[in-house]
Design an enzyme around this catalytic site. Structure first.
Site, short mmCIF file in Angstrom:
data_model
loop_
_atom_site.label_atom_id
_atom_site.label_comp_id
_atom_site.label_asym_id
_atom_site.label_seq_id
_atom_site.Cartn_x
_atom_site.Cartn_y
_atom_site.Cartn_z
N GLU A 17 0.84 -1.20 0.00
CA GLU A 17 0.00 0.00 0.00
C GLU A 17 0.87 1.24 0.00
O GLU A 17 1.88 1.29 0.72
CB GLU A 17 -0.91 0.03 1.24
N THR A 48 -4.08 4.77 -1.49
CA THR A 48 -5.16 5.23 -0.61
C THR A 48 -5.85 6.48 -1.18
O THR A 48 -5.37 7.13 -2.11
CB THR A 48 -4.65 5.55 0.81
N ALA A 51 -10.03 10.84 2.98
CA ALA A 51 -11.30 10.58 3.65
C ALA A 51 -12.38 11.57 3.21
O ALA A 51 -13.55 11.24 3.15
CB ALA A 51 -11.12 10.63 5.15
N HIS A 77 -8.03 2.95 -4.04
CA HIS A 77 -9.01 3.01 -2.96
C HIS A 77 -10.04 4.08 -3.35
O HIS A 77 -9.69 5.07 -4.01
CB HIS A 77 -8.38 3.42 -1.64
N GLY A 108 -14.98 4.89 4.35
CA GLY A 108 -14.22 6.05 4.83
C GLY A 108 -14.62 6.34 6.27
O GLY A 108 -15.69 5.92 6.73
N ALA A 123 -19.90 0.73 2.95
CA ALA A 123 -19.10 0.30 1.79
C ALA A 123 -19.91 -0.64 0.90
O ALA A 123 -19.72 -0.67 -0.32
CB ALA A 123 -17.83 -0.40 2.28
N TYR A 143 -11.80 -6.37 9.25
CA TYR A 143 -11.22 -5.99 10.54
C TYR A 143 -11.09 -7.20 11.47
O TYR A 143 -12.05 -7.57 12.15
CB TYR A 143 -12.11 -4.90 11.17
N LYS A 163 -21.25 -7.06 2.47
CA LYS A 163 -20.32 -6.40 1.52
C LYS A 163 -19.86 -7.40 0.46
O LYS A 163 -19.77 -7.07 -0.72
CB LYS A 163 -19.13 -5.85 2.31
N GLN A 210 4.04 6.88 15.10
CA GLN A 210 3.17 6.43 14.02
C GLN A 210 2.34 5.22 14.46
O GLN A 210 1.14 5.15 14.21
CB GLN A 210 4.07 6.06 12.83
P1 FAD Z 1 -18.02 -0.50 6.12
O1 FAD Z 1 -17.79 -1.83 5.51
O2 FAD Z 1 -19.19 0.28 5.64
O3 FAD Z 1 -18.10 -0.71 7.68
C1 FAD Z 1 -18.18 0.41 8.57
C2 FAD Z 1 -19.08 0.06 9.75
O4 FAD Z 1 -20.43 -0.12 9.31
C3 FAD Z 1 -18.69 -1.23 10.44
O5 FAD Z 1 -18.95 -1.07 11.81
C4 FAD Z 1 -19.61 -2.26 9.83
O6 FAD Z 1 -19.83 -3.38 10.71
C5 FAD Z 1 -20.88 -1.45 9.59
N1 FAD Z 1 -21.61 -1.90 8.38
C6 FAD Z 1 -21.04 -2.20 7.17
N2 FAD Z 1 -22.00 -2.55 6.27
C7 FAD Z 1 -23.17 -2.46 6.92
C8 FAD Z 1 -24.52 -2.68 6.53
N3 FAD Z 1 -24.81 -3.04 5.26
N4 FAD Z 1 -25.51 -2.51 7.46
C9 FAD Z 1 -25.19 -2.12 8.72
N5 FAD Z 1 -23.93 -1.90 9.16
C10 FAD Z 1 -22.93 -2.05 8.27
N6 FAD Z 1 -9.89 5.22 4.78
C11 FAD Z 1 -9.72 6.25 3.93
O7 FAD Z 1 -10.23 7.34 4.18
N7 FAD Z 1 -8.98 6.12 2.77
C12 FAD Z 1 -8.40 4.94 2.43
O8 FAD Z 1 -7.76 4.86 1.39
C13 FAD Z 1 -8.56 3.82 3.31
N8 FAD Z 1 -8.01 2.63 3.02
C14 FAD Z 1 -8.23 1.54 3.84
C15 FAD Z 1 -7.71 0.30 3.48
C16 FAD Z 1 -7.92 -0.81 4.30
C17 FAD Z 1 -7.37 -2.15 3.88
C18 FAD Z 1 -8.65 -0.67 5.52
C19 FAD Z 1 -8.85 -1.85 6.42
C20 FAD Z 1 -9.18 0.56 5.87
C21 FAD Z 1 -8.98 1.68 5.04
N9 FAD Z 1 -9.50 2.94 5.35
C22 FAD Z 1 -9.32 4.00 4.50
C23 FAD Z 1 -10.25 3.14 6.60
C24 FAD Z 1 -11.77 2.90 6.42
O9 FAD Z 1 -12.32 3.85 5.54
C25 FAD Z 1 -12.42 3.00 7.79
O10 FAD Z 1 -12.02 1.92 8.60
C26 FAD Z 1 -13.93 3.17 7.80
O11 FAD Z 1 -14.31 3.54 9.13
C27 FAD Z 1 -14.71 1.92 7.44
O12 FAD Z 1 -14.61 1.64 6.12
P2 FAD Z 1 -15.24 0.26 5.54
O13 FAD Z 1 -15.14 0.34 4.08
O14 FAD Z 1 -14.67 -0.90 6.22
O15 FAD Z 1 -16.76 0.46 6.00
#
Ligand code: FAD
Length: 285
Positions: A17, A48, A51, A77, A108, A123, A143, A163, A210
């Site tokens: 990454e 990445t 946000a 991303h 995000g 997502a 996670y 998802k 960090q």
């Molecule tokens: P989701 O999958 O939407 O999950 C977020 C929360 O909502 C979780 O608690 C989940 O249990 C809940 N949820 C999910 N789907 C549903 C549903 N259908 N109904 C009800 N609840 C639901 N952030 C950035 O800003 N830029 C980046 O480039 C970036 N890259 C990342 C790369 C990786 C590999 C990882 C692990 C994280 C990254 N992040 C990045 C951080 C990420 O955006 C945050 O962790 C964010 O809070 C959650 O994103 P997600 O896509 O996992 O969300």
């Protein structure tokens, strides 16, 4: 190339990454880093996305450079919680124009002083939307130690399944320092019928600040073995870096021996660290 096709044999993939430079630095400031990282021949590199939903240009330009100039497959991303459908569509158009066909679909983080927009809540909504538009292979985040917004690991897995059912073809995990948490997580996924490849996110220690920041943001637990390294070498940057690399290599060796689909190295744009780890594990892949 569809990254999913890379998992077809039993070997563990090693991917990297990178993140775009700060707004105050020109995009060219990252080119040397990209060149060095690409020369290590990762299976693919991810870039990445800001946000606030405003960093599409840099993410796209860097992913394009990786893919079109250095011939390493790239995944861009894309976050959605602060974007409208129109903005997401425009980002996807830029990706298409630049030959980028893999997208990591993310919600995000919800930022306190930036109220989320209403077009996408999760997502999974973004994944569905990208699927409807068509022409992309989609990955999602996961996670091992549960997303901080989720009440418990059962809800987290149920949401992750949504998802994957929406179209995420493989998953990349949040960083962790205890491999057992990853193995337990993969077991929970398989029991829930989540059968896509899951890459383990590994972040080598570069400096103490960090790591503390990352851990406070993502909630990763710190095994005592790891904390001892932090405490002993916190005032010796070189020793901390070397011990951190050794710790990450140890994690990677164990993950590979356990047959994980892939290791996603959070390089922090540090080619020295990425090279040390790649050199140490490449004969095992
Ligand atoms: P989701 O999958 O939407 O999950 C977020 C929360 O909502 C979780 O608690 C989940 O249990 C809940 N949820 C999910 N789907 C549903 C549903 N259908 N109904 C009800 N609840 C639901 N952030 C950035 O800003 N830029 C980046 O480039 C970036 N890259 C990342 C790369 C990786 C590999 C990882 C692990 C994280 C990254 N992040 C990045 C951080 C990420 O955006 C945050 O962790 C964010 O809070 C959650 O994103 P997600 O896509 O996992 O969300």
């Amino acid at each position: 190339m569809n990254i999913l096709n890379m998992y077809k044999n039993d070997r563990t993939l090693l991917s990297f990454e990178v993140f775009p430079p700060k707004k105050t630095s020109p995009i060219e400031s990252i080119y040397n880093v990209l060149e060095e990282l690409c020369s290590l021949k990762p299976a693919y590199m991810s870039v990445t996305y800001g946000a606030g939903g405003s960093a599409c240009d840099n993410t796209c330009a860097i992913a394009s450079k990786i893919k079109n100039d250095y011939n390493v497959e790239a995944i861009a991303h894309l976050t959605c919680v602060n974007s409208t459908k129109k903005q997401v569509e425009s980002a996807l158009n830029s990706f298409k124009e630049n030959n980028i066909e893999n997208v990591l679909a993310l919600r995000g983080d919800i930022v306190p002083d930036l109220p989320p927009k209403t077009d996408f809540k999760h997502a999974s909504d973004l994944t569905e939307f990208i699927k409807q538009i068509g022409g992309f292979h989609i990955a999602g985040a996961c996670y091992p130690e549960v997303h901080p917004d989720t009440p418990d690991d059962v809800a987290d897995i149920i949401n992750l399944k949504k998802k994957v059912d929406a179209g995420a073809e493989f998953l990349i995990s949040q960083l962790f320092f205890d491999n057992n948490s990853f193995y337990e997580f993969v077991k929970r996924c398989r029991l829930a019928g989540i059968n896509v490849p899951i890459e383990a996110g590994i972040m080598p220690v570069v400096n103490k600040k960090q790591i503390e920041r990352m851990v406070s943001l993502c909630g990763a637990s710190l095994p005592s073995k790891f904390s001892r390294i932090m405490n002993r070498y916190e005032n010796n940057p070189e020793a901390l870096r070397d011990a951190g690399i050794a710790y990450a290599v140890d994690q990677c060796v164990d993950l590979i021996a356990n047959g994980v689909s892939g290791i996603h190295l959070y390089t922090m744009n540090n080619p020295y660290v990425a090279r040390k780890i790649t050199d140490s594990v490449s004969s095992l892949l």
